[in-house]
Design an enzyme around this catalytic site. Structure first.
Site, PDB file in Angstrom:
ATOM      1  N   GLN A 121       0.839  -1.198   0.000  1.00 45.99           N
ATOM      2  CA  GLN A 121       0.000   0.000   0.000  1.00 45.99           C
ATOM      3  C   GLN A 121       0.876   1.252   0.000  1.00 45.99           C
ATOM      4  O   GLN A 121       1.562   1.520   0.981  1.00 45.99           O
ATOM      5  CB  GLN A 121      -0.880   0.003   1.256  1.00 45.99           C
ATOM      6  N   GLY A 122       0.865   1.999  -1.085  1.00 43.20           N
ATOM      7  CA  GLY A 122       1.646   3.233  -1.193  1.00 43.20           C
ATOM      8  C   GLY A 122       0.756   4.443  -0.985  1.00 43.20           C
ATOM      9  O   GLY A 122       0.469   5.171  -1.945  1.00 43.20           O
ATOM     10  N   SER A 124       0.892   6.512   2.438  1.00 41.38           N
ATOM     11  CA  SER A 124       1.543   7.523   3.286  1.00 41.38           C
ATOM     12  C   SER A 124       2.768   8.134   2.621  1.00 41.38           C
ATOM     13  O   SER A 124       3.499   7.456   1.892  1.00 41.38           O
ATOM     14  CB  SER A 124       1.992   6.897   4.602  1.00 41.38           C
ATOM     15  N   SER A 156       4.488  -1.170   3.945  1.00 40.43           N
ATOM     16  CA  SER A 156       4.694  -2.541   4.442  1.00 40.43           C
ATOM     17  C   SER A 156       4.822  -3.506   3.267  1.00 40.43           C
ATOM     18  O   SER A 156       4.090  -3.373   2.277  1.00 40.43           O
ATOM     19  CB  SER A 156       3.513  -2.987   5.317  1.00 40.43           C
ATOM     20  N   GLU A 239      -9.761  -1.600   5.457  1.00 38.66           N
ATOM     21  CA  GLU A 239      -8.554  -1.706   6.286  1.00 38.66           C
ATOM     22  C   GLU A 239      -8.898  -1.541   7.770  1.00 38.66           C
ATOM     23  O   GLU A 239      -8.399  -2.261   8.625  1.00 38.66           O
ATOM     24  CB  GLU A 239      -7.538  -0.641   5.847  1.00 38.66           C
TER      25      GLU A 239
HETATM   26  C1  LIG Z   1       3.386  -0.837  11.349  1.00 37.86           C
HETATM   27  C2  LIG Z   1       2.941   0.212  10.360  1.00 37.86           C
HETATM   28  C3  LIG Z   1       2.669  -0.161   9.074  1.00 37.86           C
HETATM   29  C4  LIG Z   1       2.284   0.797   8.148  1.00 37.86           C
HETATM   30  N1  LIG Z   1       2.064   0.380   6.862  1.00 37.86           N
HETATM   31  C5  LIG Z   1       1.740   1.291   5.934  1.00 37.86           C
HETATM   32  C6  LIG Z   1       1.587   0.897   4.573  1.00 37.86           C
HETATM   33  O1  LIG Z   1       1.760  -0.277   4.210  1.00 37.86           O
HETATM   34  N2  LIG Z   1       1.289   1.842   3.662  1.00 37.86           N
HETATM   35  C7  LIG Z   1       1.084   3.150   4.005  1.00 37.86           C
HETATM   36  O2  LIG Z   1       0.755   3.932   3.125  1.00 37.86           O
HETATM   37  N3  LIG Z   1       1.232   3.565   5.291  1.00 37.86           N
HETATM   38  C8  LIG Z   1       1.569   2.672   6.253  1.00 37.86           C
HETATM   39  N4  LIG Z   1       1.734   3.077   7.558  1.00 37.86           N
HETATM   40  C9  LIG Z   1       1.643   4.517   7.867  1.00 37.86           C
HETATM   41  C10 LIG Z   1       0.454   4.906   8.731  1.00 37.86           C
HETATM   42  O3  LIG Z   1      -0.735   4.840   8.007  1.00 37.86           O
HETATM   43  C11 LIG Z   1       0.756   6.323   9.254  1.00 37.86           C
HETATM   44  O4  LIG Z   1       1.885   6.216  10.109  1.00 37.86           O
HETATM   45  C12 LIG Z   1      -0.416   6.905  10.025  1.00 37.86           C
HETATM   46  O5  LIG Z   1      -1.471   7.195   9.153  1.00 37.86           O
HETATM   47  C13 LIG Z   1      -0.016   8.167  10.809  1.00 37.86           C
HETATM   48  O6  LIG Z   1       0.576   9.118   9.978  1.00 37.86           O
HETATM   49  P1  LIG Z   1       1.992   9.803  10.332  1.00 37.86           P
HETATM   50  O7  LIG Z   1       2.930   8.704  10.739  1.00 37.86           O
HETATM   51  O8  LIG Z   1       2.365  10.675   9.189  1.00 37.86           O
HETATM   52  O9  LIG Z   1       1.729  10.678  11.635  1.00 37.86           O
HETATM   53  P2  LIG Z   1       1.167  12.189  11.687  1.00 37.86           P
HETATM   54  O10 LIG Z   1      -0.012  12.308  10.780  1.00 37.86           O
HETATM   55  O11 LIG Z   1       2.311  13.125  11.498  1.00 37.86           O
HETATM   56  O12 LIG Z   1       0.655  12.267  13.189  1.00 37.86           O
HETATM   57  C14 LIG Z   1       1.531  12.503  14.272  1.00 37.86           C
HETATM   58  C15 LIG Z   1       0.656  12.597  15.531  1.00 37.86           C
HETATM   59  O13 LIG Z   1      -0.281  13.700  15.428  1.00 37.86           O
HETATM   60  C16 LIG Z   1      -1.615  13.234  15.597  1.00 37.86           C
HETATM   61  N5  LIG Z   1      -2.532  13.967  14.708  1.00 37.86           N
HETATM   62  C17 LIG Z   1      -2.324  14.269  13.402  1.00 37.86           C
HETATM   63  N6  LIG Z   1      -3.406  14.912  12.899  1.00 37.86           N
HETATM   64  C18 LIG Z   1      -4.320  15.000  13.923  1.00 37.86           C
HETATM   65  C19 LIG Z   1      -5.647  15.510  14.024  1.00 37.86           C
HETATM   66  N7  LIG Z   1      -6.267  16.099  12.992  1.00 37.86           N
HETATM   67  N8  LIG Z   1      -6.290  15.417  15.234  1.00 37.86           N
HETATM   68  C20 LIG Z   1      -5.679  14.826  16.295  1.00 37.86           C
HETATM   69  N9  LIG Z   1      -4.422  14.312  16.245  1.00 37.86           N
HETATM   70  C21 LIG Z   1      -3.759  14.386  15.079  1.00 37.86           C
HETATM   71  C22 LIG Z   1      -1.557  11.774  15.181  1.00 37.86           C
HETATM   72  O14 LIG Z   1      -2.607  11.024  15.742  1.00 37.86           O
HETATM   73  C23 LIG Z   1      -0.195  11.339  15.749  1.00 37.86           C
HETATM   74  O15 LIG Z   1      -0.275  11.057  17.119  1.00 37.86           O
HETATM   75  C24 LIG Z   1       2.128   2.160   8.518  1.00 37.86           C
HETATM   76  C25 LIG Z   1       2.400   2.552   9.825  1.00 37.86           C
HETATM   77  C26 LIG Z   1       2.809   1.592  10.746  1.00 37.86           C
HETATM   78  C27 LIG Z   1       3.100   2.040  12.149  1.00 37.86           C
END
Ligand SMILES: Cc1cc2nc3c(=O)[nH]c(=O)nc-3n(C[C@H](O)[C@H](O)[C@H](O)COP(=O)(O)OP(=O)(O)OC[C@H]3O[C@@H](n4cnc5c(N)ncnc54)[C@H](O)[C@@H]3O)c2cc1C
Length: 377
Positions: A121-122, A124, A156, A239
């Protein structure tokens, strides 16, 4: 909702149990968490075994009862998890089934079911995780292709994937939710670089993916150009709504193992610990009932899971962390045994409140879309 097995369900359960009893002892040992090619081969091999026995499509076609019985019985018996098949079987495949053309369904769905192709899944990107619609990876039309440049992160299974469900920006001038397109990108196309990222748990299960003028045929677009946000909501509903449900059964199995261990090592005499185990047991039982309700409700609304999946995702990911914290208390030094999966599972439980949308985001969804509270901003 009637939660008891119908006579057909009971027959399916008995047949499946008998089959699992025969086939599981013949499986090869599981590869180590770090051996991705080995894990890919193992997970696809299990999917092929399911296919040959007629169980490959239970997540897609079967009635809710059958689907949940399958998850319950395979987990209880300790059968392999979907693993490398996670994205293809549990959300890219269902999205293509719901939104793809007949030709796309015929091309992409059978190899997923036969355990021949792995999807990743691309979605993020740096600065586009929770705020997914802020994604910047660009795609522009050149003849019959889109030309894609940008980068993805936390992808992932990228190292071992054949296909990627990819979100790209096709209209940079449009409001951010309106200029996105959903593409299926072959991972062996020139211009793709995959750089693995090592996690806290020690394995490199996800990666950064760099895209440098990668050509993706226009025929690989699912949904209309610039209508990708709507298609993405379908993917995320699978998902968050149904992809993790089998793991609740796995957590209940782990809880049972902890109760046995506590009786063995004398911790059972501690009433505080017993209360924690009891509370977790109640939580996982409630989550299983919520799952039954969510899956039945999805069936009633044409197969798409609703926002109830956010309640499940929120509670499940937290309960899973509490389970592994409790495991460390029950097992003491035993939980640090490098030959057993406790350390890896405890560390990786931390990722569940982030992956597939953080707990804060699930709370926002519950507040706005279920409780009808006003938007924060
Ligand atoms: C094990 C794992 C597997 C993953 N696999 C994939 C994958 O295969 N493909 C893919 O595309 N992505 C994948 N991800 C990414 C995942 O979807 C993102 O990490 C997730 O959506 C959070 O985004 P971010 O890391 O950019 O955090 P950010 O969006 O930067 O958030 C940082 C913090 O701020 C908080 N925050 C942000 N906006 C708000 C809001 N509006 N209100 C309240 N709080 C807020 C968040 O909750 C978090 O605590 C994976 C992540 C993990 C941990």
């Amino acid at each position: 909702m009637d939660l008891a097995d119908s006579p057909e369900d009971a027959e399916f359960r008995a047949r499946l149990r008998e089959w699992l009893g025969k086939v599981l002892p013949t499986l090869p040992p599981k590869p180590s968490p770090d051996d991705w090619p080995g894990r890919r081969a193992y997970d696809l091999g299990w999917q092929r075994t399911l296919y040959d026995a007629g169980y490959a499509d239970v997540h897609w076609q079967a009635t809710p009862g059958v689907r949940l019985i399958f998850l319950e019985e395979t987990e209880k018996a300790g059968a392999p998890y979907v693993g490398a098949g996670f994205v293809g079987l549990l959300h890219a495949g269902p999205t293509i089934a719901a939104e793809g053309t007949a030709g796309q369904r015929a091309r992409w769905l059978p190899p997923i079911l036969r355990g021949e192709e792995v999807w990743c899944q691309g979605f993020s990107e740096p600065d586009a995780g929770s705020d997914l619609a802020a994604l910047r990876t660009r795609a522009w039309r050149d003849g019959d292709d889109y030309v894609v440049s940008g980068s993805k992160i936390w992808t992932s299974h990228a190292e071992v994937a054949d296909w990627c469900e990819l979100l790209v920006r096709t209209d940079p001038g449009a409001p951010k939710h309106k200029g996105i397109t959903w593409l299926a990108m072959p991972m062996d196309t020139p211009g793709i670089t995959v750089r693995p990222l090592r996690t806290l748990a020690g394995s490199a299960e996800f990666a950064e993916v760099f895209l440098d003028e990668v050509r993706v045929p226009v025929t690989h677009r699912v949904g209309e150009e610039n209508d990708g946000w709507r298609v993405t909501m379908v993917t995320l509903s699978f998902e968050r709504g149904t992809a993790f449900v089998g793991e609740v059964v796995a957590c209940r199995r782990v809880l049972g193992e902890l109760a046995v261990a506590a009786r063995r090592n004398g911790r059972w005499d501690d009433p505080v610990l017993r209360r924690r185990l009891g509370a977790l047991n109640a939580e996982f039982r409630a989550l299983w009932r919520l799952t039954q309700w969510n899956v039945s409700a999805a069936e009633a609304q044409g197969g798409l899971p609703g926002v109830g999946g956010s309640v499940f995702k929120l509670r499940y990911s937290q309960a899973r962390q509490e389970l592994y914290d409790t495991a460390a208390d029950v097992l003491g030094d035993e939980s640090l045994d490098a030959d057993r999966p406790w350390v890896h599972d405890r560390l990786s439980s931390l990722s569940y409140t982030i992956a597939a949308g953080t707990s804060q985001i699930q709370r926002n969804i519950v507040a706005e879309r279920i409780l009808g509270l006003p938007k924060g901003r």
